[in-house]
Design a protein around this motif. Structure first.
Motif, PDB file in Angstrom:
ATOM      1  N   ALA A 151       0.834  -1.209   0.000  1.00  0.00           N
ATOM      2  CA  ALA A 151       0.000   0.000   0.000  1.00  0.00           C
ATOM      3  C   ALA A 151       0.867   1.257   0.000  1.00  0.00           C
ATOM      4  O   ALA A 151       0.581   2.232  -0.716  1.00  0.00           O
ATOM      5  CB  ALA A 151      -0.935  -0.005   1.218  1.00  0.00           C
ATOM      6  N   LEU A 152       1.939   1.203   0.803  1.00  0.00           N
ATOM      7  CA  LEU A 152       2.837   2.353   0.869  1.00  0.00           C
ATOM      8  C   LEU A 152       3.586   2.530  -0.446  1.00  0.00           C
ATOM      9  O   LEU A 152       3.800   3.659  -0.913  1.00  0.00           O
ATOM     10  CB  LEU A 152       3.825   2.172   2.024  1.00  0.00           C
ATOM     11  N   LEU A 153       3.974   1.418  -1.072  1.00  0.00           N
ATOM     12  CA  LEU A 153       4.657   1.477  -2.365  1.00  0.00           C
ATOM     13  C   LEU A 153       3.748   2.085  -3.426  1.00  0.00           C
ATOM     14  O   LEU A 153       4.174   2.944  -4.209  1.00  0.00           O
ATOM     15  CB  LEU A 153       5.093   0.069  -2.786  1.00  0.00           C
ATOM     16  N   GLU A 205      12.883  11.177  -4.386  1.00  0.00           N
ATOM     17  CA  GLU A 205      12.363  11.879  -3.210  1.00  0.00           C
ATOM     18  C   GLU A 205      11.223  11.125  -2.540  1.00  0.00           C
ATOM     19  O   GLU A 205      10.995  11.293  -1.337  1.00  0.00           O
ATOM     20  CB  GLU A 205      11.872  13.273  -3.607  1.00  0.00           C
ATOM     21  N   ASN A 206      10.503  10.313  -3.300  1.00  0.00           N
ATOM     22  CA  ASN A 206       9.335   9.633  -2.756  1.00  0.00           C
ATOM     23  C   ASN A 206       9.603   8.145  -2.505  1.00  0.00           C
ATOM     24  O   ASN A 206       9.794   7.729  -1.371  1.00  0.00           O
ATOM     25  CB  ASN A 206       8.136   9.818  -3.698  1.00  0.00           C
ATOM     26  N   THR A 207       9.659   7.363  -3.556  1.00  0.00           N
ATOM     27  CA  THR A 207       9.779   5.914  -3.397  1.00  0.00           C
ATOM     28  C   THR A 207      11.106   5.508  -2.765  1.00  0.00           C
ATOM     29  O   THR A 207      11.145   4.716  -1.818  1.00  0.00           O
ATOM     30  CB  THR A 207       9.604   5.225  -4.758  1.00  0.00           C
ATOM     31  N   VAL A 208      12.224   6.052  -3.272  1.00  0.00           N
ATOM     32  CA  VAL A 208      13.535   5.688  -2.720  1.00  0.00           C
ATOM     33  C   VAL A 208      13.651   6.130  -1.266  1.00  0.00           C
ATOM     34  O   VAL A 208      14.150   5.384  -0.408  1.00  0.00           O
ATOM     35  CB  VAL A 208      14.668   6.299  -3.570  1.00  0.00           C
ATOM     36  N   MET A 209      13.176   7.342  -0.965  1.00  0.00           N
ATOM     37  CA  MET A 209      13.266   7.852   0.398  1.00  0.00           C
ATOM     38  C   MET A 209      12.441   7.008   1.363  1.00  0.00           C
ATOM     39  O   MET A 209      12.878   6.701   2.480  1.00  0.00           O
ATOM     40  CB  MET A 209      12.790   9.311   0.427  1.00  0.00           C
ATOM     41  N   PHE A 214      16.075   1.015   6.439  1.00  0.00           N
ATOM     42  CA  PHE A 214      17.325   1.407   7.086  1.00  0.00           C
ATOM     43  C   PHE A 214      17.140   2.509   8.118  1.00  0.00           C
ATOM     44  O   PHE A 214      18.122   2.984   8.686  1.00  0.00           O
ATOM     45  CB  PHE A 214      18.347   1.856   6.031  1.00  0.00           C
ATOM     46  N   GLY A 215      15.914   2.913   8.336  1.00  0.00           N
ATOM     47  CA  GLY A 215      15.634   3.913   9.356  1.00  0.00           C
ATOM     48  C   GLY A 215      16.111   5.313   9.031  1.00  0.00           C
ATOM     49  O   GLY A 215      16.252   6.145   9.934  1.00  0.00           O
ATOM     50  N   VAL A 216      16.364   5.607   7.741  1.00  0.00           N
ATOM     51  CA  VAL A 216      16.791   6.950   7.354  1.00  0.00           C
ATOM     52  C   VAL A 216      15.631   7.917   7.556  1.00  0.00           C
ATOM     53  O   VAL A 216      14.531   7.699   7.045  1.00  0.00           O
ATOM     54  CB  VAL A 216      17.258   6.984   5.886  1.00  0.00           C
ATOM     55  N   ASP A 217      15.876   8.971   8.296  1.00  0.00           N
ATOM     56  CA  ASP A 217      14.819   9.926   8.618  1.00  0.00           C
ATOM     57  C   ASP A 217      14.338  10.646   7.352  1.00  0.00           C
ATOM     58  O   ASP A 217      15.136  11.049   6.506  1.00  0.00           O
ATOM     59  CB  ASP A 217      15.344  10.958   9.619  1.00  0.00           C
ATOM     60  N   LEU A 218      13.005  10.793   7.235  1.00  0.00           N
ATOM     61  CA  LEU A 218      12.436  11.478   6.076  1.00  0.00           C
ATOM     62  C   LEU A 218      12.832  12.952   6.024  1.00  0.00           C
ATOM     63  O   LEU A 218      12.664  13.605   4.986  1.00  0.00           O
ATOM     64  CB  LEU A 218      10.907  11.353   6.088  1.00  0.00           C
ATOM     65  N   ALA A 219      13.347  13.464   7.134  1.00  0.00           N
ATOM     66  CA  ALA A 219      13.806  14.857   7.155  1.00  0.00           C
ATOM     67  C   ALA A 219      14.986  15.079   6.215  1.00  0.00           C
ATOM     68  O   ALA A 219      15.291  16.218   5.855  1.00  0.00           O
ATOM     69  CB  ALA A 219      14.187  15.271   8.576  1.00  0.00           C
ATOM     70  N   TYR A 220      15.651  13.983   5.796  1.00  0.00           N
ATOM     71  CA  TYR A 220      16.781  14.109   4.865  1.00  0.00           C
ATOM     72  C   TYR A 220      16.324  14.211   3.415  1.00  0.00           C
ATOM     73  O   TYR A 220      17.162  14.334   2.511  1.00  0.00           O
ATOM     74  CB  TYR A 220      17.724  12.919   5.011  1.00  0.00           C
TER      75      TYR A 220
END
Length: 306
Positions: free
Chosen positions: A4-6, A257-261, A268-274
């Motif tokens: 769903a998120l994808l 900016e969307n799917t890869v992020m 990997f827990g990369v914050d969306l703020a990046y």
């Protein structure tokens, strides 16, 4: 990443990528014809968004009328900046760096005019008044009327721009200026008139992009500036010369900016703020690895098809 998120991220990629393409084509056209990386382009987007907002607040909710108003205001903003600043500087034969700095200055002037207007009439952080409705739902796939306006409108305008450049006298004159402005003068092309039409077209496309952008987010004086790095990243991926490369670049930036992020965040827990760092990474990578962007790749693909 959950399906769903994808799905949602891919829909956002198409929607945002279409807007980036509409804005980035103006950047590419300005650079090709006028040899100017114009950072004031961001403010043409914002001016168009405010025109659309004011028209909607007056009670007119027809999207075509709203986009027409945005086109006119964006086009006039671009033409006025050309006649008042860029044309005069071009006559003085200043360096490219001076032109870039002047585009920053023009952008700041327009931006703070919009700030004064927004402050006086209390027009901060308002949405264009077209209500959002769901037009299609199938499981996790949900499409709103925003998607139904943004994507087809962007595609139609891109196709019309392509036809104008390739199948009209004005388009041939624009291409002649892009190739050699001195030769264009020698063969009798009205260079200044063609440049003015180019600025009107660039500003108009940016204004429509601003109106569409304002349908999905709040309109404020920094709206266009918030998107300009992503837009330049798309144009740089196109080599600042290829319209097909710019369109492809716009969707690559939006996908990153969307799917890869979201993938990096979920796995990997990369914050969306990046997320704002993505366009900078793309710009640096392209300039270091392949400064010409997708231009030669697209030409080679065309040669293979022939």
């Amino acid at each position: 990443m959950p399906p769903a998120l994808l799905t949602t991220s891919l829909v956002n990629t198409i929607q945002i990528g279409s807007l980036y393409a509409l804005m980035a084509l103006g950047i590419t056209l300005t650079f090709s014809v006028m040899k100017l990386p114009n950072f004031a382009h961001a403010e043409y987007v914002t001016a168009g968004a405010y025109a659309a907002l004011i028209v909607s607040l007056s009670g007119v909710l027809n999207p075509l009328v709203i986009m027409a108003a945005a086109f006119i205001v964006g086009a006039l903003s671009a033409l006025i900046s050309q006649l008042a600043v860029f044309k005069r500087l071009e006559g003085k034969e200043v360096s490219l760096y001076t032109l870039i700095l002047s585009s920053f200055a023009v952008g700041l002037i327009i931006r703070y005019i919009l700030f004064l207007m927004a402050d006086y009439f209390n027009l901060f952080d308002l949405r264009i008044g077209i209500p959002l409705t769901i037009v299609f739902r199938d499981g996790s796939l949900i499409l709103s009327n925003l998607f139904a306006w943004v994507v087809p409108t962007s595609i139609v305008l891109v196709v019309l721009l392509t036809l104008l450049l390739n199948a009209t006298p004005l388009g041939r004159e624009m291409r002649a200026l892009a190739n050699n402005v001195n030769l264009a003068r020698v063969i009798g092309i009205p260079v200044e008139r063609v440049k003015n039409y180019t600025w009107l077209l660039v500003g108009g496309l940016a204004g429509v992009a601003g109106a569409l952008w304002g349908l999905q987010t709040a309109v404020h004086p920094l709206m266009g500036w918030g998107a300009i790095i992503s837009v330049f990243a798309a144009a740089i991926l196109g080599g600042l010369s290829s319209f097909s490369g710019t369109i492809l670049g716009a969707y690559v930036v939006a996908f990153s900016e969307n799917t890869v992020m979201l993938f990096l965040n979920a796995n990997f827990g990369v914050d969306l703020a990046y997320k704002p760092a993505i366009p900078f990474i793309i710009i640096i990578a392209v300039l270091l690895i392949r400064p010409q962007g997708f231009t030669n790749l697209i030409r080679r693909a065309g040669d293979l098809q022939r």
